[in-house]
Design an enzyme around this catalytic site. Sequence first.
Site, PDB file in Angstrom:
ATOM      1  N   CYS A 119      31.695  36.028  43.378  1.00 17.22           N
ATOM      2  CA  CYS A 119      32.729  36.600  42.793  1.00 17.22           C
ATOM      3  C   CYS A 119      33.722  37.011  43.579  1.00 17.22           C
ATOM      4  O   CYS A 119      35.389  37.389  42.967  1.00 17.22           O
ATOM      5  CB  CYS A 119      32.912  36.375  41.166  1.00 17.22           C
ATOM      6  SG  CYS A 119      31.960  34.961  40.351  1.00 17.22           S
ATOM      7  N   HIS A 260      39.491  40.221  38.758  1.00 16.90           N
ATOM      8  CA  HIS A 260      38.415  38.394  38.586  1.00 16.90           C
ATOM      9  C   HIS A 260      38.476  37.895  37.004  1.00 16.90           C
ATOM     10  O   HIS A 260      38.632  38.510  35.910  1.00 16.90           O
ATOM     11  CB  HIS A 260      37.397  39.463  38.946  1.00 16.90           C
ATOM     12  CG  HIS A 260      36.506  38.050  39.298  1.00 16.90           C
ATOM     13  ND1 HIS A 260      36.703  36.410  39.277  1.00 16.90           N
ATOM     14  CD2 HIS A 260      34.939  37.434  38.401  1.00 16.90           C
ATOM     15  CE1 HIS A 260      36.104  35.827  39.417  1.00 16.90           C
ATOM     16  NE2 HIS A 260      34.668  36.130  38.679  1.00 16.90           N
ATOM     17  N   ASN A 290      36.558  30.357  34.795  1.00 19.93           N
ATOM     18  CA  ASN A 290      36.486  31.755  36.130  1.00 19.93           C
ATOM     19  C   ASN A 290      35.972  30.479  37.347  1.00 19.93           C
ATOM     20  O   ASN A 290      35.332  29.584  37.507  1.00 19.93           O
ATOM     21  CB  ASN A 290      35.110  31.869  36.112  1.00 19.93           C
ATOM     22  CG  ASN A 290      33.965  33.213  36.696  1.00 19.93           C
ATOM     23  OD1 ASN A 290      34.935  33.139  37.930  1.00 19.93           O
ATOM     24  ND2 ASN A 290      32.804  33.496  36.375  1.00 19.93           N
TER      25      ASN A 290
END
Length: 333
Positions: A119, A260, A290
């Site tokens: 990520c 993020h 996500n």
Amino acid sequence: MSGDTKRLRAVVKGVGSALPNRCVTNKELEETVDTSDEWIVQRTGIRQRYIAGEGETTSTLGIRAAQAALDRAGLTPDDIDLIVCATSTPDYTFPSTATMIQAGLGCTHGVAFDVQAVCAGFVFAVSTAEKFLVSGSHKRALVIGAETFSRILDWQDRTTCVLFGDGAGAMVLEAEEQSVAAAGGNLPRGVLATCLRSDGRHRAKLYVDGGPSTTKTVGFLRMEGKEVFRFAVGQVTDVMAETFASAGITAEDLDWFVPHQANRRIIDASAQKFGIPTEKVVLTVQDHGNTSAASIPLALSVACGDGRIKPGDLVMIEAIGGGFTWGAAVLRW
Ligand code: ACO
């Protein structure tokens, strides 16, 4: 003598994004797994995510996002001599997704390669591309975050499958001479500071349980959610503080905070630690879930598209991913 010292900076020229056709709401997930819209929204802020269908892959999403970023920048694939793609869900073990995007764009020169920091991948990719551009070795870069995490999810595991989605985002960076101390005391444009970290001791908290050299399979994502949550808030805020110091700014100077997009609660806690008001936080987790390395460029694309992020704005991006890997960057648009 002007006394105007200049240096190369990696300046943003355009951003773009792409999502799969199919949107899956929390309500739809209730039909296949023991969960509820209420639980997902309360614990994560996620309301829906996009899931890649047949024919949609990490590289096809990456190509669409890259083309959109080039269109925004008024450039063509011929203008690009560096492609850095952040992904943990490549189309194939090799070749790299970056070279597939290069071919898909019809770009026949320069260099293309992937970076893998889960990520945190987009922050790592921006930092990598910036170093190529400010060295003078390359002129224009496409920095891409593209993922199809739906393909590494265990759809029976409610603790992970409700959290992730697919998508891609891209940014064009160009090497440009900028005054070291711009007129009127303004900061120069471009990437002003980046800070990257990793600590491989945390592998077991967030990993994929397969791979070519171990199981000879792709594997599924496994996560100790609480542990990730605890680590995320502590470490990300440390790296943000370092990046602010390195750029010579404070959190109050920021126009936009683009973290993020993993979990609304992690985002709120990070922003609160620096007193960044909610109005300055770009939030897309509710719409995209996500999307790992794609989440920051997707969020940037939304906030540029609706006119929030404008030339001259000071923007911080930050992320944490499996490994653990984590990092932050400050850019003046
Ligand atoms: N629906 C309903 N109930 C659920 C679900 C679900 N989808 N998932 C878990 N539960 C249950 C659990 O079984 C547990 O039940 P129990 O008390 O009967 O045992 C209860 O909900 C609480 O579970 P917790 O795991 O304690 O819930 P928590 O509040 O910690 O939230 C979450 C879980 C959302 C995963 C949170 O820990 C989190 O966001 N962690 C960070 C995850 C993250 O950001 N990961 C991405 C990192 S980036 C990357 O590199 C991929």
